[in-house]
Motif scaffolding. Structure first.
Motif, PDB file in Angstrom:
ATOM      1  N   VAL A 138      -1.775   5.293   3.972  1.00 52.87           N
ATOM      2  CA  VAL A 138      -1.472   3.979   3.397  1.00 52.87           C
ATOM      3  C   VAL A 138      -2.466   2.939   3.901  1.00 52.87           C
ATOM      4  O   VAL A 138      -2.935   2.088   3.131  1.00 52.87           O
ATOM      5  N   THR A 158       6.554  -2.634   5.487  1.00 51.28           N
ATOM      6  CA  THR A 158       5.354  -3.471   5.455  1.00 51.28           C
ATOM      7  C   THR A 158       4.363  -2.994   6.507  1.00 51.28           C
ATOM      8  O   THR A 158       4.752  -2.590   7.604  1.00 51.28           O
ATOM      9  N   ARG A 177      -5.499   3.536   1.846  1.00 46.00           N
ATOM     10  CA  ARG A 177      -5.304   3.098   0.455  1.00 46.00           C
ATOM     11  C   ARG A 177      -5.324   1.580   0.321  1.00 46.00           C
ATOM     12  O   ARG A 177      -5.805   1.033  -0.675  1.00 46.00           O
ATOM     13  N   LEU A 178      -4.797   0.887   1.327  1.00 45.20           N
ATOM     14  CA  LEU A 178      -4.776  -0.577   1.280  1.00 45.20           C
ATOM     15  C   LEU A 178      -6.164  -1.179   1.464  1.00 45.20           C
ATOM     16  O   LEU A 178      -6.372  -2.363   1.201  1.00 45.20           O
ATOM     17  N   GLY A 211       0.395  -5.502   3.839  1.00 44.10           N
ATOM     18  CA  GLY A 211       0.626  -4.635   2.690  1.00 44.10           C
ATOM     19  C   GLY A 211       2.067  -4.164   2.665  1.00 44.10           C
ATOM     20  O   GLY A 211       2.746  -4.163   3.695  1.00 44.10           O
ATOM     21  N   LYS A 212       2.511  -3.772   1.484  1.00 48.25           N
ATOM     22  CA  LYS A 212       3.884  -3.294   1.343  1.00 48.25           C
ATOM     23  C   LYS A 212       3.896  -1.986   0.574  1.00 48.25           C
ATOM     24  O   LYS A 212       3.236  -1.855  -0.455  1.00 48.25           O
ATOM     25  N   PHE A 213       4.641  -1.025   1.107  1.00 48.84           N
ATOM     26  CA  PHE A 213       4.823   0.262   0.430  1.00 48.84           C
ATOM     27  C   PHE A 213       5.997   0.092  -0.528  1.00 48.84           C
ATOM     28  O   PHE A 213       7.154   0.080  -0.115  1.00 48.84           O
ATOM     29  N   TRP A 244       1.759   1.550  -6.428  1.00 50.99           N
ATOM     30  CA  TRP A 244       2.869   1.702  -5.486  1.00 50.99           C
ATOM     31  C   TRP A 244       2.663   0.911  -4.190  1.00 50.99           C
ATOM     32  O   TRP A 244       3.504   0.941  -3.294  1.00 50.99           O
ATOM     33  N   LEU A 245       1.541   0.183  -4.115  1.00 48.93           N
ATOM     34  CA  LEU A 245       1.255  -0.628  -2.936  1.00 48.93           C
ATOM     35  C   LEU A 245       1.028  -2.078  -3.336  1.00 48.93           C
ATOM     36  O   LEU A 245       0.563  -2.369  -4.442  1.00 48.93           O
ATOM     37  N   GLU A 246       1.351  -2.973  -2.431  1.00 46.93           N
ATOM     38  CA  GLU A 246       1.136  -4.406  -2.647  1.00 46.93           C
ATOM     39  C   GLU A 246       0.370  -4.948  -1.459  1.00 46.93           C
ATOM     40  O   GLU A 246       0.668  -4.589  -0.309  1.00 46.93           O
ATOM     41  N   TRP A 247      -0.626  -5.805  -1.705  1.00 48.33           N
ATOM     42  CA  TRP A 247      -1.471  -6.284  -0.617  1.00 48.33           C
ATOM     43  C   TRP A 247      -1.661  -7.787  -0.694  1.00 48.33           C
ATOM     44  O   TRP A 247      -2.015  -8.328  -1.752  1.00 48.33           O
ATOM     45  N   SER A 271       2.691   8.951   1.692  1.00 47.32           N
ATOM     46  CA  SER A 271       3.466   7.956   2.431  1.00 47.32           C
ATOM     47  C   SER A 271       3.131   7.937   3.923  1.00 47.32           C
ATOM     48  O   SER A 271       3.681   7.126   4.667  1.00 47.32           O
TER      49      SER A 271
END
Length: 201
Positions: free
Chosen positions: A98, A139, A101-102, A175-177, A165-168, A93
């Motif tokens: 992050v 975000t 990862r994104l 991106g969103k955690f 667990w991530l959104e892009w 986290s």
């Protein structure tokens, strides 16, 4: 002790794993570095040695210093649940991780630099603290004036984000955690239980 900035292949050879990503030199020399690397007379690692090696592997993989790592472990041990899994979730986290990862940065070191140089915002506010711990719902966005940076565009074009667990949003570069990842979702081959046992002594 400062953050390690030496040869990455040497560290990868030490652990016999490509902890910094694909490494053609590691494929050629998949034995320990140094003049005694090929020696078969090296003694077998003790239980303590194996535990210490797992901790060092985690620190090198995520680019953490001992004090940072210990602080995260103390936080993980105070949380409910399995300490080892809590530790991995807290490390994952971190803002620099992050960003990596994104796909915004090609490496965690590059991600730290982008955050330090104020190219990233968290919840709409500029954040230059790579160690910031995100919570579900936060975000992460590339600043408007930084969206054309070559290092960011090259990284995003060459990397696909496939973490549950991530959104892009590639159009907005936001991106969103979503949530803390389960241990089986984290690709790193780290034995976190050995780290827990090391710190519990």
């Amino acid at each position: 002790m400062a953050r390690y900035t030496g040869p990455k292949t040497r560290i990868a050879r030490k652990f016999k794993e490509p902890i910094y990503g694909p490494d053609k030199y590691l494929d050629r020399k998949n034995y320990a570095p140094g003049q005694h690397g090929l020696s078969r007379r090296r003694s077998k690692l003790s239980e303590y040695g194996m535990q210490l090696q797992e901790k060092q592997k985690a620190k090198y993989t995520y680019g953490l210093l001992e004090r940072q790592f210990r602080k995260l472990f103390d936080m993980a041990s105070r949380k409910k649940g399995i300490t080892g899994q809590n530790l991995m979730q807290l490390i994952e986290s971190r803002l620099d991780n992050v960003v990596f990862r994104l796909g915004i940065a090609p490496t965690r070191a590059a991600a730290r630099q982008l955050v330090n140089h104020r190219h990233v915002t968290v919840n709409g506010q500029i954040c230059n603290i790579p160690s910031r711990l995100l919570v579900p719902g936060d975000t992460v966005e590339v600043r408007e004036r930084s969206k054309a940076l070559e290092v960011i565009t090259n990284s995003l074009s060459g990397k696909s984000m496939n973490y549950s667990w991530l959104e892009w949003d590639s159009n907005l570069m936001v991106g969103k955690f979503m949530n803390y990842p389960q241990r089986e979702e984290i690709p790193e081959t780290i034995n976190e239980q050995a780290i827990v046992e090391l710190y519990s002594k």
